[in-house]
Design a protein around this motif. Sequence first.
Motif, PDB file in Angstrom:
ATOM      1  N   UNK A  59      33.741  47.911  28.212  1.00  0.00           N
ATOM      2  CA  UNK A  59      34.032  47.380  26.881  1.00  0.00           C
ATOM      3  C   UNK A  59      35.423  47.834  26.425  1.00  0.00           C
ATOM      4  N   UNK A  60      36.274  46.883  25.975  1.00  0.00           N
ATOM      5  CA  UNK A  60      37.610  47.237  25.485  1.00  0.00           C
ATOM      6  C   UNK A  60      37.550  48.205  24.302  1.00  0.00           C
ATOM      7  N   UNK A  61      36.382  48.240  23.641  1.00  0.00           N
ATOM      8  CA  UNK A  61      36.206  49.164  22.524  1.00  0.00           C
ATOM      9  C   UNK A  61      36.305  50.617  23.027  1.00  0.00           C
ATOM     10  N   UNK A  62      35.772  50.851  24.233  1.00  0.00           N
ATOM     11  CA  UNK A  62      35.768  52.205  24.796  1.00  0.00           C
ATOM     12  C   UNK A  62      37.032  52.496  25.583  1.00  0.00           C
ATOM     13  N   UNK A  63      37.517  51.503  26.321  1.00  0.00           N
ATOM     14  CA  UNK A  63      38.730  51.710  27.137  1.00  0.00           C
ATOM     15  C   UNK A  63      39.694  50.552  26.866  1.00  0.00           C
ATOM     16  N   UNK A  64      40.439  50.626  25.749  1.00  0.00           N
ATOM     17  CA  UNK A  64      41.326  49.511  25.358  1.00  0.00           C
ATOM     18  C   UNK A  64      42.352  49.146  26.429  1.00  0.00           C
ATOM     19  N   UNK A  65      42.807  50.142  27.181  1.00  0.00           N
ATOM     20  CA  UNK A  65      43.848  49.907  28.191  1.00  0.00           C
ATOM     21  C   UNK A  65      43.392  48.934  29.276  1.00  0.00           C
ATOM     22  N   UNK A  66      42.074  48.819  29.479  1.00  0.00           N
ATOM     23  CA  UNK A  66      41.545  47.958  30.539  1.00  0.00           C
ATOM     24  C   UNK A  66      41.146  46.567  30.031  1.00  0.00           C
ATOM     25  N   UNK A  67      41.515  46.265  28.791  1.00  0.00           N
ATOM     26  CA  UNK A  67      41.142  44.976  28.195  1.00  0.00           C
ATOM     27  C   UNK A  67      41.733  43.784  28.946  1.00  0.00           C
ATOM     28  N   UNK A  68      42.841  44.008  29.659  1.00  0.00           N
ATOM     29  CA  UNK A  68      43.506  42.904  30.375  1.00  0.00           C
ATOM     30  C   UNK A  68      43.045  42.786  31.833  1.00  0.00           C
ATOM     31  N   UNK A  69      41.935  43.435  32.188  1.00  0.00           N
ATOM     32  CA  UNK A  69      41.500  43.469  33.598  1.00  0.00           C
ATOM     33  C   UNK A  69      41.325  42.090  34.222  1.00  0.00           C
ATOM     34  N   UNK A  70      40.741  41.179  33.466  1.00  0.00           N
ATOM     35  CA  UNK A  70      40.525  39.833  34.003  1.00  0.00           C
ATOM     36  C   UNK A  70      41.869  39.140  34.275  1.00  0.00           C
ATOM     37  N   UNK A  71      42.784  39.285  33.331  1.00  0.00           N
ATOM     38  CA  UNK A  71      44.132  38.706  33.472  1.00  0.00           C
ATOM     39  C   UNK A  71      44.852  39.297  34.694  1.00  0.00           C
ATOM     40  N   UNK A  72      44.693  40.591  34.872  1.00  0.00           N
ATOM     41  CA  UNK A  72      45.331  41.265  36.017  1.00  0.00           C
ATOM     42  C   UNK A  72      44.758  40.746  37.328  1.00  0.00           C
ATOM     43  N   UNK A  73      43.430  40.680  37.422  1.00  0.00           N
ATOM     44  CA  UNK A  73      42.800  40.219  38.673  1.00  0.00           C
ATOM     45  C   UNK A  73      43.185  38.774  39.000  1.00  0.00           C
ATOM     46  N   UNK A  74      43.332  37.951  37.959  1.00  0.00           N
ATOM     47  CA  UNK A  74      43.720  36.550  38.190  1.00  0.00           C
ATOM     48  C   UNK A  74      45.217  36.433  38.512  1.00  0.00           C
ATOM     49  N   UNK A  75      46.002  37.412  38.063  1.00  0.00           N
ATOM     50  CA  UNK A  75      47.458  37.305  38.207  1.00  0.00           C
ATOM     51  C   UNK A  75      48.055  37.923  39.453  1.00  0.00           C
ATOM     52  N   UNK A  76      47.299  38.792  40.120  1.00  0.00           N
ATOM     53  CA  UNK A  76      47.868  39.483  41.294  1.00  0.00           C
ATOM     54  C   UNK A  76      48.023  38.540  42.483  1.00  0.00           C
ATOM     55  N   UNK A  77      48.961  38.898  43.352  1.00  0.00           N
ATOM     56  CA  UNK A  77      49.121  38.176  44.628  1.00  0.00           C
ATOM     57  C   UNK A  77      48.243  38.890  45.641  1.00  0.00           C
ATOM     58  N   UNK A  78      47.163  38.251  46.007  1.00  0.00           N
ATOM     59  CA  UNK A  78      46.213  38.922  46.903  1.00  0.00           C
ATOM     60  C   UNK A  78      46.708  38.940  48.339  1.00  0.00           C
ATOM     61  N   UNK A  79      46.737  40.134  48.879  1.00  0.00           N
ATOM     62  CA  UNK A  79      47.163  40.282  50.274  1.00  0.00           C
ATOM     63  C   UNK A  79      45.917  40.225  51.153  1.00  0.00           C
ATOM     64  N   UNK A  80      45.911  39.362  52.168  1.00  0.00           N
ATOM     65  CA  UNK A  80      44.720  39.248  53.029  1.00  0.00           C
ATOM     66  C   UNK A  80      44.329  40.601  53.615  1.00  0.00           C
ATOM     67  N   UNK A  81      43.035  40.874  53.574  1.00  0.00           N
ATOM     68  CA  UNK A  81      42.542  42.126  54.150  1.00  0.00           C
ATOM     69  C   UNK A  81      42.475  43.279  53.163  1.00  0.00           C
ATOM     70  N   UNK A  82      43.135  43.138  52.004  1.00  0.00           N
ATOM     71  CA  UNK A  82      43.105  44.221  51.005  1.00  0.00           C
ATOM     72  C   UNK A  82      41.861  44.054  50.129  1.00  0.00           C
ATOM     73  N   UNK A  83      41.153  45.153  49.920  1.00  0.00           N
ATOM     74  CA  UNK A  83      39.975  45.153  49.051  1.00  0.00           C
ATOM     75  C   UNK A  83      40.430  45.548  47.642  1.00  0.00           C
ATOM     76  N   UNK A  84      40.184  44.667  46.678  1.00  0.00           N
ATOM     77  CA  UNK A  84      40.530  44.943  45.270  1.00  0.00           C
ATOM     78  C   UNK A  84      39.248  45.331  44.533  1.00  0.00           C
TER      79      UNK A  84
END
Length: 302
Positions: free
Chosen positions: A52-77
């Motif tokens: 919950x962003x209420x508890x950890x505000x810094x992680x509120x953009x997690x979905x945006x980050x996961x959608x925005x990264x360039x995924x390298x094949x073989x890397x576990x995110x």
Amino acid sequence: MSLPKKVKIVEVGPRDGLQNEKETISAEVKIELVNRLSAAGFPNVEAASFVSPKWVPQMATSSEVMHGITRKPGVVYSALVPNMKGFEAALEAGVDEVVIFGAASEAFSQKNINCSIAESIERFAEVAKAAKDHRKRLRAAVSCAFGCPYQGEVPLDAVADVVRRFRELGCDEIDIADTIGVATPGKVRPVMETAIREFHIEGLSGHFHDTYGQALANIYASLQTGISIYHASVAGLGGCPYAKGATGNVATEDVLYMMNGLGIETGIDLDAVAEAGQFISQQLGRKSVSRVGNALAAKRVG
């Protein structure tokens, strides 16, 4: 026992490292950091947390980050997932590995989440099953395995019990974590040997904090037990909330420098990691706490 010839380093800076930062860090900066780390050769990057962003505000953009990264094949995110709501969000964001957690200290569990260790882990049963049903890797973190800020010593039996419970949930990997950084090399061996008796050694990892400057020595002691997976945070990101002003996570650059010196293969480019460390430190407006990272940066300037 001879040391492992190869180790896996799990980079936790983008999640465990940044989550306690007071100033808001943009999704763009986090994406850039994850991309730099992926390019450096990490097989596993802990990139987000669906709490919950209420508890950890810094992680509120997690979905945006996961959608925005360039995924390298073989890397576990990976992403920390506390409940089914978090799991649904992690699934939608395309997370490869779900991370759950529980303490080896009864006092820590009661103080932090107001329930017993057994109850806290039972709450993750639904998340664990959902992860398996969706063919996601499942990792668990055992916090306070070497000591607790409230009860002090943590019995080996308690560590064994938590590892066993996570094994029964079907975890692929289990982290043995020195959450407050109080371990010393003499303490590391019995704790790791206890975990090895309960779970296959190839799936156990060491997560050491450097609060008292013991993390590298503790990693070396852990290597001597045959453990071959370690967590580290670029630039030493992540303070320790229980020791005012103390550093938290061990710096990835320092761990890589030691592994290189021991002739242990990591598959990771130390110079690229050091540059990523300088990048994020500049973004945060402070000096990296990695001695190796700073030494390499000074050498480049010189």
